[in-house]
Design a protein around this motif. Structure first.
Motif, mmCIF file in Angstrom:
data_model
loop_
_atom_site.group_PDB
_atom_site.id
_atom_site.type_symbol
_atom_site.label_atom_id
_atom_site.label_comp_id
_atom_site.label_asym_id
_atom_site.label_seq_id
_atom_site.Cartn_x
_atom_site.Cartn_y
_atom_site.Cartn_z
ATOM 1 N N ARG A 215 0.854 -1.193 0.000
ATOM 2 C CA ARG A 215 0.000 0.000 0.000
ATOM 3 C C ARG A 215 0.891 1.244 0.000
ATOM 4 O O ARG A 215 0.992 1.941 1.007
ATOM 5 C CB ARG A 215 -0.934 -0.009 1.213
ATOM 6 N N MET B 186 0.032 4.809 1.422
ATOM 7 C CA MET B 186 -0.013 5.036 2.863
ATOM 8 C C MET B 186 1.379 5.134 3.481
ATOM 9 O O MET B 186 1.519 5.298 4.689
ATOM 10 C CB MET B 186 -0.838 3.939 3.544
ATOM 11 N N THR C 109 -1.340 8.176 7.667
ATOM 12 C CA THR C 109 -2.036 7.040 8.284
ATOM 13 C C THR C 109 -1.388 5.726 7.884
ATOM 14 O O THR C 109 -0.776 5.616 6.818
ATOM 15 C CB THR C 109 -3.525 7.008 7.889
ATOM 16 N N ASP C 110 -1.524 4.723 8.767
ATOM 17 C CA ASP C 110 -1.098 3.356 8.458
ATOM 18 C C ASP C 110 -2.245 2.369 8.689
ATOM 19 O O ASP C 110 -2.012 1.175 8.813
ATOM 20 C CB ASP C 110 0.121 2.967 9.303
ATOM 21 N N ALA C 111 -3.467 2.893 8.769
ATOM 22 C CA ALA C 111 -4.703 2.128 8.997
ATOM 23 C C ALA C 111 -4.935 1.805 10.471
ATOM 24 O O ALA C 111 -6.048 1.453 10.849
ATOM 25 C CB ALA C 111 -4.745 0.845 8.173
ATOM 26 N N HIS C 112 -3.922 1.925 11.319
ATOM 27 C CA HIS C 112 -4.099 1.732 12.761
ATOM 28 C C HIS C 112 -4.174 3.070 13.491
ATOM 29 O O HIS C 112 -4.807 3.179 14.533
ATOM 30 C CB HIS C 112 -2.945 0.915 13.340
ATOM 31 N N PRO D 104 -6.550 7.056 0.485
ATOM 32 C CA PRO D 104 -7.816 6.569 1.055
ATOM 33 C C PRO D 104 -8.715 7.721 1.510
ATOM 34 O O PRO D 104 -8.236 8.809 1.831
ATOM 35 C CB PRO D 104 -7.360 5.744 2.271
ATOM 36 N N TYR E 97 -9.946 9.339 4.006
ATOM 37 C CA TYR E 97 -9.666 9.385 5.443
ATOM 38 C C TYR E 97 -10.826 9.972 6.251
ATOM 39 O O TYR E 97 -11.027 9.625 7.416
ATOM 40 C CB TYR E 97 -8.383 10.169 5.707
ATOM 41 N N VAL F 72 -13.317 7.505 7.950
ATOM 42 C CA VAL F 72 -12.973 6.692 9.112
ATOM 43 C C VAL F 72 -12.894 7.516 10.403
ATOM 44 O O VAL F 72 -12.720 6.956 11.483
ATOM 45 C CB VAL F 72 -11.630 5.949 8.908
#
Length: 373
Positions: free
Chosen positions: A151, A154, A171-174, A241, A243, A246
């Motif tokens: 990805r 990111m 972001t890193d999804a976490h 993404p 963002y 979320v």
């Protein structure tokens, strides 16, 4: 070709530019600095093909020309010189001679023709931002970026220009950080994704730099120009993404607490957490925050109680201690507000006492599933 330069002035420039040079390069020429001399001006450039940085140093010279000099060898040598004038002169057989107060040194150089040419940014947009503000924006977001090669979008920081404001997102999804700065005019609405390496090099130069930075960019490249530095890089391709989708909008449970107090507690308790999950538990009831961690594999356990200002329902929620640590470290406020809704929904950290009305920082952290007692 001959020039005289201060050893420490040259070393400081070269150490910054060395950050661009990779430890292993597919093209041998990229192991070198490009030296371009034009009378009393020396332009030094380093590149890894994706990122190129250059800076200008004042010298004493009556000559002109260009050569490529081994980067690491030159920096290692200059580290051991006391402040003094150094005389550089090219000799026959591609040799660069350095004359110091007490010695003479010879380095082989290579022709400059092989060094990659600078990227021209065509059909570009242009904006300008204060260096201190840009440095803070990068610091606030770069730690939240990921390292997943699958990805790539990111792994960089998302820049978004719209009207009179600039938004940076990492972001890193976490975890996710959104930095907003108002009062920054730009050419219409535009966006790009900056690679992490280029931003780290930029961040290192911008420390304590308060003048404006010019940003020129198109769909594939960006160039940052300030003082006597220029950094250009290839942008990360792809769509960032959504963002905003979320970031939870309804977070009725709000905890207000002193940032340093919470940071130090998380650091202490986090030491006792499981090393693979870094899980710590926040248990909030009334005006008390209970922070705990337990590593069942080694029977390690820690627990602390802190007085806080809390409005909301009693809640138990798990977080990654390392992520909380990173977020609290990269804020400069006295108090933070942690807003939550449910134990399985993201928490939002924001400064409670805003120092600058023109900026807004939103930090999102995903919860981790709590171990059953």
């Amino acid at each position: 070709m001959k020039f005289i330069v201060s050893s420490q002035t040259l070393l400081k420039k070269l150490q910054i530019l060395l950050g661009v040079v990779n430890t292993t390069n597919t093209l041998p020429i990229l192991d070198n600095f490009l030296f371009q001399i034009n009378k009393n001006s020396l332009r030094i450039t380093s590149s890894d093909l994706e990122t190129t940085m250059s800076s200008i140093v004042e010298i004493e010279s009556d000559s002109s020309g260009e050569i490529a000099v081994p980067a690491k060898l030159l920096v290692d040598a200059l580290k051991n010189f006391a402040e003094q004038p150094l005389t550089f002169s090219t000799q026959e057989e591609s040799v660069l001679e350095i004359n110091a107060n007490d010695g003479k040194y010879r380095i082989s150089f290579v022709p400059a023709e092989e060094f990659p040419k600078p990227i021209e940014i065509k059909d570009s947009s242009l904006t300008s931002i204060n260096g201190g503000i840009l440095s803070k924006a990068i610091n606030s977001t770069i730690f939240a970026t990921g390292n997943d090669d699958l990805r790539p979008v990111m792994s960089g920081v998302f820049f978004q220009f719209s009207g009179e404001k600039i938004v940076l997102v990492g972001t890193d999804a976490h975890k996710l950080v959104k930095y907003i700065r108002n009062g920054i005019p730009s050419d219409g609405n535009s966006e790009f994704i900056m690679p992490k390496k280029a931003l780290l090099n930029l961040k290192n130069i911008l420390t304590d730099f308060e003048n404006n930075v010019s940003i020129e960019f198109n769909e594939t490249n960006a160039k940052f120009t300030f003082e006597n530095y220029t950094l250009s890089c290839r942008l990360i391709e792809g769509k960032y993404p959504n963002y905003e989708a979320v970031i939870p909008k309804e977070n009725p449970n709000k905890l207000v607490i002193e940032r340093i107090l919470l940071l130090n507690s998380v650091k202490r308790v986090g030491i006792f957490s499981n090393k693979s999950t870094n899980q710590i538990k926040f248990k909030i009831a009334g005006s008390e925050l209970n922070i705990s961690a337990e590593d069942y594999d080694y029977n390690n356990k820690a627990e602390e109680r802190i007085s806080c200002n809390y409005n909301g329902d009693d809640i138990e929620i798990g977080f990654n201690a390392r992520f909380i640590n990173d977020m609290l470290t990269n804020l400069d406020c006295n108090e933070i507000c942690l807003s939550m809704s449910l134990p399985n929904k993201a928490g939002i950290i924001t400064p409670h006492d805003k120092i600058d009305d023109q900026e807004e920082i939103i930090m999102l952290i995903m919860p981790v599933m709590l171990n059953s007692d």
